[in-house]
Design an enzyme around this catalytic site. Sequence first.
Site, PDB file in Angstrom:
ATOM      1  N   GLY A   8       0.827  -1.197   0.000  1.00 12.26           N
ATOM      2  CA  GLY A   8       0.000   0.000   0.000  1.00 12.26           C
ATOM      3  C   GLY A   8       0.852   1.233   0.000  1.00 12.26           C
ATOM      4  O   GLY A   8       2.052   1.191   0.274  1.00 12.26           O
ATOM      5  N   SER A   9       0.212   2.332  -0.331  1.00  6.90           N
ATOM      6  CA  SER A   9       0.936   3.590  -0.207  1.00  6.90           C
ATOM      7  C   SER A   9      -0.077   4.651   0.150  1.00  6.90           C
ATOM      8  O   SER A   9      -1.230   4.580  -0.261  1.00  6.90           O
ATOM      9  CB  SER A   9       1.650   3.929  -1.508  1.00  6.90           C
ATOM     10  OG  SER A   9       0.721   4.152  -2.519  1.00  6.90           O
ATOM     11  N   GLY A  10       0.321   5.556   0.973  1.00  7.26           N
ATOM     12  CA  GLY A  10      -0.612   6.572   1.416  1.00  7.26           C
ATOM     13  C   GLY A  10       0.088   7.905   1.475  1.00  7.26           C
ATOM     14  O   GLY A  10       1.178   8.061   0.924  1.00  7.26           O
ATOM     15  N   SER A  11      -0.531   8.819   2.168  1.00  5.37           N
ATOM     16  CA  SER A  11       0.020  10.161   2.161  1.00  5.37           C
ATOM     17  C   SER A  11       1.361  10.238   2.883  1.00  5.37           C
ATOM     18  O   SER A  11       2.167  11.097   2.594  1.00  5.37           O
ATOM     19  CB  SER A  11      -0.963  11.131   2.788  1.00  5.37           C
ATOM     20  OG  SER A  11      -1.634  10.522   3.856  1.00  5.37           O
ATOM     21  N   ASP A  42      -6.518  11.454  11.117  1.00  2.00           N
ATOM     22  CA  ASP A  42      -6.569  10.975   9.732  1.00  2.00           C
ATOM     23  C   ASP A  42      -7.302   9.638   9.659  1.00  2.00           C
ATOM     24  O   ASP A  42      -6.836   8.698   9.051  1.00  2.00           O
ATOM     25  CB  ASP A  42      -5.144  10.855   9.171  1.00  2.00           C
ATOM     26  CG  ASP A  42      -5.154  10.740   7.643  1.00  2.00           C
ATOM     27  OD1 ASP A  42      -6.157  11.171   7.018  1.00  2.00           O
ATOM     28  OD2 ASP A  42      -4.179  10.225   7.084  1.00  2.00           O
ATOM     29  N   VAL A  79       4.151   1.257   2.033  1.00  2.56           N
ATOM     30  CA  VAL A  79       4.150   0.149   2.982  1.00  2.56           C
ATOM     31  C   VAL A  79       4.514  -1.159   2.278  1.00  2.56           C
ATOM     32  O   VAL A  79       3.979  -1.473   1.216  1.00  2.56           O
ATOM     33  CB  VAL A  79       2.767  -0.008   3.641  1.00  2.56           C
ATOM     34  CG1 VAL A  79       2.853  -0.996   4.791  1.00  2.56           C
ATOM     35  CG2 VAL A  79       2.264   1.331   4.135  1.00  2.56           C
ATOM     36  N   LYS A 105       6.613   0.599   7.114  1.00  2.61           N
ATOM     37  CA  LYS A 105       6.165   1.841   6.484  1.00  2.61           C
ATOM     38  C   LYS A 105       7.363   2.748   6.300  1.00  2.61           C
ATOM     39  O   LYS A 105       7.951   3.224   7.281  1.00  2.61           O
ATOM     40  CB  LYS A 105       5.092   2.508   7.353  1.00  2.61           C
ATOM     41  CG  LYS A 105       4.665   3.857   6.823  1.00  2.61           C
ATOM     42  CD  LYS A 105       3.383   4.362   7.463  1.00  2.61           C
ATOM     43  CE  LYS A 105       2.205   4.004   6.614  1.00  2.61           C
ATOM     44  NZ  LYS A 105       0.932   4.460   7.084  1.00  2.61           N
TER      45      LYS A 105
END
Length: 959
Positions: free
Chosen positions: A658-661, A788, A665, A680
């Site tokens: 995954g990738s987020g702000s 968040d 990950v 992360k």
Amino acid sequence: MKLFLFLYLSALMSLESFGNSHESDKQALLKFKSQVSEEKQVLLSSWNNSSPPCRWTGVTCGRKHKRVTGLDLGGFKMGGMISPFIGNLSFLISLNLTDNSLGGTIPQELGKLFRLEHLDISFNFLGGGIPPSLFNNSRLLEIDLYSNHLGQGFPSELGSLSKLVYLDLGQNNLKGKLPVSLGNLTSLRGLSFGENKLEGEIPDVIARLTQMEIFLFDTNHLSGVFPPVIYNLSSLQYLTMGGNYFSGNLRPDFGNLLPNLRDLSMGDNFLTGAIPSALANISTLQYLAMEINSLTGRIPPSFAKIPYLQELYFNENSLGNFSAGDVEFLIDLTNCTQLQSLDVSWNRLGGDLPASIVNLSMNLIVFDIENNSISGSIPNDIGNLIGLQEFWLSENLLEGPIPASFGKLSGLMALSVHTNRMSGEIPYSLGNITRLETLFLSNNNFARIIPPSLEDVGRLENLGELYVAHNKLSGNLPKTLGKCLSMEKLDLQGNSFDGVIPDISGLVGIKAADFSSNNLSGRIPEYLANFSLLEYLNLSFNNFEGNVPTEGKFKNATVVSLFGNQNLCGGVLELRLKPCFTQPPRNSRKQLVIGLSIGISLLLLLFIASVSVCWLKSRKKKNVNEATPSTLGVFHEMISYGDLRNATDGFSSSNLIGSGSFGTVFKAFLPAENKVVAVKVLNMQRRGAMRSFMAECESLKHIRHRNLVKLLTACLGTDFQGNEFKALIYEYMPNGSLDMWMHQEEFEEIFRPSRTLTLLERLNIAIEVASVLEYLHLSCHESIAHCDLKPSNVLLDDDLTAHVSDFGLARILLKYDEEGFINQLSSAGIRGSIGYAAPEYAMGGDISVHGDAYSFGILILEMFSGKRPTDEMFGGDFTLRSGIRSALPEQVLDVADELVLQDGLRIGFPVADCLTQVLQVGLRCSEESPANRLGMREVVKELISIKERFFRARRRARR
Ligand SMILES: *[C@@H]1O[C@H](CO)[C@@H](O)[C@H](O)[C@H]1NC(C)=O
Ligand SMILES: *[C@@H]1O[C@H](CO)[C@@H](O)[C@H](O)[C@H]1NC(C)=O
Ligand SMILES: *[C@@H]1O[C@H](CO)[C@@H](O)[C@H](O)[C@H]1NC(C)=O
Ligand SMILES: *[C@@H]1O[C@H](CO)[C@@H](O)[C@H](O)[C@H]1NC(C)=O
């Protein structure tokens, strides 16, 4: 000759006493008659002065003395009251008024009937209490007051009825505790007080009732461990205690202590531990129900030894370990040739469905293994089970086709395989099952057309529910669909059907029809407007064209949904379609998009500007922990960049989860710890601050809650190019994020969960997330706002327990890398958070726990509607929140996530109520004004009570 003479004389005597029959009996009966409702007095027309009472309907007299000994008026459906004069029938032995509509109270004058042995006033509307005087009648053998409105307590005076054999006080409103005087009723063989509001424990004195064969106390508020005293009642044949609050484990030798049981019903309690395998030693057992408890372990194969077993209910427990042996008991059950019903749904059973199920009893009517993790396929010879009426296999991991031999099951009424991995074509032979009422095939990979096979669906005249949503079906809809005249619910959404809607003008009973997300075209049939029962019609995301009707059901935009059909026009205003015959303004769509994105950017800037700090200032100043990084967590050392590089195959994309702000990950295997973790990697720009960063991580590590993702350690160093490298190492959550589960279609195949979340699972997740926020807000020594919260930050472990991640991360990044933080926020990842950030953040408001409440509210609305707050259907004043608010409560099923409803609709428990209550919590959390939002403590309480009510209702509906 002597006998003849005797008969003659007694006949003579009875003629003689004709004239002087006892006046008091007659008067009492006439008084009784005068109190019953007038319209039923005709049934008592023989009760008049011209004939003696002993000839009156329902009256029995003593052969010699001609006094009234029996009054049997059962089933007369008489209203009115019971006259107190009935107490004057002093020779009465048996009084039977069952199944009438008598109201008022039980007259205490009944206590004068000292000869009374049998009293049956069941099935009436009697209120008040049970008069204590009744227990003066020491000759009573039988008292049946079942199904009345009797309130107050369980009378303790009944201890004087030492001859009483049978006492039934079931289905009333009795409250309070059970009296110890029950222990005096040592002649009792049957005792029932089920379906009342009694509380407390079963008193130990019950041990004295050694004659007991029937003991029913289901559906009360009784509690304690499984009453040990029951193990003494070895004559018991019927034991019914479901729907109470009993807890604890059952003794392993249960079956040896109660060897005469025929019916054992303990469902809907809080029982734990294993199913005692010695239950199988009860050779008389026919009915065994232990559903809705917290039982664990394997289902013992030994049930195969019970020769007369007819019904077995273990549904809604935690049985099995998602492993291969879990369903072995099914193989052995083939020995139970009387088996009619088997329900093991909603457990943790794994393994392949054994092919030998086709050898189960020919008497099998119901087979339910729904909501487990059972794999394999449905055996080809399933058609052997010729008695089957219901076959529920949905929400498992089944593969392969629907065998054609289903066509032999001419009695089948329900077939449900939705939410599996099944494939192939829908077999032609289903058209043979003319009794079929429910066909749930949604969420599989069934492919090709319905046509050649569904041409036959026209023969399925009883089909009331056809669900084939979310498959790979294509081609035209069969013309014969219009012949399924019983159709009430039709769900075809999410396939690739094309062509026009065939003539279904005959389906006037239809309540819900979903054609959405296909390639259907043509005009919308006008006659749909006149389907008077229609509550839901979804035609969205197709290529329908032309005029939308404005009459009938099309007047109501909450019934009809038409989004995403480019070429529709007209309709009522609320549908917001373009008018017919006018040119739409050029480029209007493009302008809207630009306008929106400018709006979003502005909002984003405001948001960033306002994020001062997410960590609310604590009252006392926190000591910065000076401990060295090596004290972190279970890891004795911090991990180096090199270790992480190895553990992730050089941060290879195959390990990307995954990738987020805030970063990217990866899944990593750490050989030294023999542990899979999530890494992360933070995209931080600024150099330095290494030590403070670690201290910060250290402080976060002390925040522990079972629904927070555990931060294990951190990596702080430089990569091989000498760039600064920061990573946080978390527990690995094998089931991905809530986001993946909610919006599976948006993820690559390998990330997609095998099924959808059920209503109950969603409810559990909501409770878990709420309890984390409650902890962060109220239980930490500093109040912490998450800042968040969104579905991608809610991760699920292997049993789908929710773990909230990324808490406090905003704080770290803000504090040490403000620039990087802002860069990250403005990258693609932020789009999710936009819908979840509280409105006051965009207006420069302070960060507060109320902001989390808002995000949580939106999260709930998303979880139960299946719609993101950022879905393109929303814009202007029409938001996820406003849409749901205006739909509640009447149209709740229209806004609810389709996938939640599939299971619920069939059982008929009040899904709508449950959804309404949950969505209302979501609305109250996401109020515009921060001060009006619900606090997390209240939210947790509220959600738990909704869940409890739902469980109770489910159980009742399943009876
Ligand atoms: C009362 O009458 C009904 C039939 O109307 C019968 O089933 C029931 O057994 C009777 N009760 C007693 C106590 O005899
Ligand atoms: C129950 O029996 C005991 C003696 O066995 C007696 O003392 C007591 O009064 C009885 N209780 C009632 C309510 O009759
Ligand atoms: C089932 O029946 C077969 C044959 O009658 C017998 O051999 C077997 O032991 C039985 N299984 C169980 C678990 O009782
Ligand atoms: C379905 O019915 C037809 C005749 O009505 C019969 O020929 C066919 O064998 C049946 N199919 C199955 C699978 O039973």
